[in-house]
Design a protein around this motif. Structure first.
Motif, mmCIF file in Angstrom:
data_model
loop_
_atom_site.group_PDB
_atom_site.id
_atom_site.type_symbol
_atom_site.label_atom_id
_atom_site.label_comp_id
_atom_site.label_asym_id
_atom_site.label_seq_id
_atom_site.Cartn_x
_atom_site.Cartn_y
_atom_site.Cartn_z
ATOM 1 N N GLY A 189 -33.708 29.127 -24.176
ATOM 2 C CA GLY A 189 -34.058 28.510 -25.444
ATOM 3 C C GLY A 189 -34.985 27.324 -25.264
ATOM 4 N N ASP A 203 -23.891 28.430 -20.485
ATOM 5 C CA ASP A 203 -24.864 28.601 -21.560
ATOM 6 C C ASP A 203 -25.511 29.973 -21.511
ATOM 7 O OD1 ASP A 203 -24.995 25.761 -22.682
ATOM 8 O OD2 ASP A 203 -25.472 25.387 -20.575
ATOM 9 N N ALA A 204 -25.650 30.515 -20.303
ATOM 10 C CA ALA A 204 -26.419 31.743 -20.137
ATOM 11 C C ALA A 204 -25.990 32.479 -18.874
ATOM 12 C CB ALA A 204 -27.912 31.423 -20.073
ATOM 13 N N GLN A 214 -22.558 31.470 -28.925
ATOM 14 C CA GLN A 214 -23.997 31.735 -29.006
ATOM 15 C C GLN A 214 -24.675 31.743 -27.628
ATOM 16 O OE1 GLN A 214 -22.723 29.456 -31.732
ATOM 17 N NE2 GLN A 214 -22.386 31.548 -32.441
ATOM 18 N N LYS A 250 -26.184 33.267 -24.125
ATOM 19 C CA LYS A 250 -27.119 34.375 -23.984
ATOM 20 C C LYS A 250 -26.997 35.051 -22.613
ATOM 21 C CE LYS A 250 -30.579 32.270 -27.030
ATOM 22 N NZ LYS A 250 -31.972 31.762 -27.119
ATOM 23 N N PHE A 272 -22.150 41.011 -29.498
ATOM 24 C CA PHE A 272 -23.453 40.423 -29.205
ATOM 25 C C PHE A 272 -24.524 40.997 -30.119
ATOM 26 C CE2 PHE A 272 -21.105 39.992 -25.267
ATOM 27 C CZ PHE A 272 -21.530 38.782 -24.735
ATOM 28 N N GLN A 320 -27.118 37.911 -27.308
ATOM 29 C CA GLN A 320 -26.597 36.613 -27.729
ATOM 30 C C GLN A 320 -25.222 36.812 -28.343
ATOM 31 O OE1 GLN A 320 -29.148 34.148 -30.110
ATOM 32 N NE2 GLN A 320 -27.772 32.407 -29.990
ATOM 33 N N SER A 321 -24.270 36.009 -27.869
ATOM 34 C CA SER A 321 -22.901 36.124 -28.340
ATOM 35 C C SER A 321 -22.821 35.829 -29.835
ATOM 36 C CB SER A 321 -22.006 35.137 -27.558
ATOM 37 O OG SER A 321 -20.698 35.122 -28.101
#
Length: 236
Positions: free
Chosen positions: A49, A136-137, A166, A168, A201, A233-234
């Motif tokens: 992001g 986060d990812a 949210q 990824k 997702f 994306q969750s």
């Protein structure tokens, strides 16, 4: 290369064959490459992001150089890998000093001068309580495609459990005619990825690359081979 030949056993995951592939090849199994993945570099901003510093998990990381590259971009990187041989090679090959402790069934290797930690143990047993954080990812580089079909939901469940809301996943895998190769790596086509992830997702096919002239097609004598890249994306 993370994931391309990962453990595919069922049940309690006996990984003897996986370990022997690393040791018998002198640390250079067929899926291991010594470059940073092109498509991770191309799409990393979608994963992060455009944030300057996030926490990223690399699933079944092997000794991939992607971890070093991500850390150099300013991110905190955590890898999970079963084979201690590969973990030790990662640190020795790249002259990275580290410390090691044991925690909850994992050997935890922490780089002393870089934001890289590798948990050596069974990915299917990895949790946020073991890592001490939510992520986060995730960079899932052929790891899902290396799991037996019976293990896919277990793998996805682990990723869901360690991701922040949210969070990824950048997912890379192979697609080919499954009658030509029984796996691993197993063929995963976009409609199957949609089916596997749609409940929890959002699913976006970011790129669908023809790799019919690549090393994987040649290695397994495939008439065609594609590399789908998905951004997930969750929804939680």
């Amino acid at each position: 290369m993370a994931g391309a030949g990962q453990p595919s056993q069922t049940g309690d995951a006996k990984f003897d064959n996986w370990q022997s592939m690393w040791t018998n090849s002198n640390g250079k199994p067929g899926w291991q490459v010594d470059v940073v993945d092109t498509y991770l570099q191309k799409h990393v901003s979608r994963l992060t992001g455009d944030k300057e510093s996030i926490t990223i998990l690399v699933s079944w990381c092997g000794k991939c150089l992607d971890m070093i590259w991500l850390a150099e971009q300013g991110h905190t990187v955590v890898g999970v890998e079963y084979t201690e041989y590969a973990v030790n090679q990662f640190f020795s090959d790249n002259s990275i000093p580290f410390s090691m402790i044991e925690r909850d069934g994992f050997k935890v290797y922490a780089a002393k001068e870089r934001k890289i930690t590798i948990y050596c143990g069974d990915m299917f047993k990895f949790t946020s309580s073991i890592s001490g954080c939510m992520f986060d990812a995730v960079w899932d580089h052929h790891a899902l495609g290396a799991c037996n079909p019976s293990q896919r939901q277990t793998h996805i469940g682990v990723l869901r459990s360690i991701l922040k809301p949210q969070g990824k996943i950048l997912l890379s895998h192979f697609e080919y005619d499954p009658t030509e190769h029984s796996g691993p790596p197993f063929s995963l086509w976009p409609a199957l990825i949609q089916e596997l992830f749609k409940e929890h997702f959002s699913v976006e096919l970011v790129e669908h690359i023809d790799r019919s002239d690549g090393s994987t097609a040649k290695r397994f004598n495939l008439s065609w081979n594609k590399r789908p890249i998905h951004l997930l994306q969750s929804l939680n």
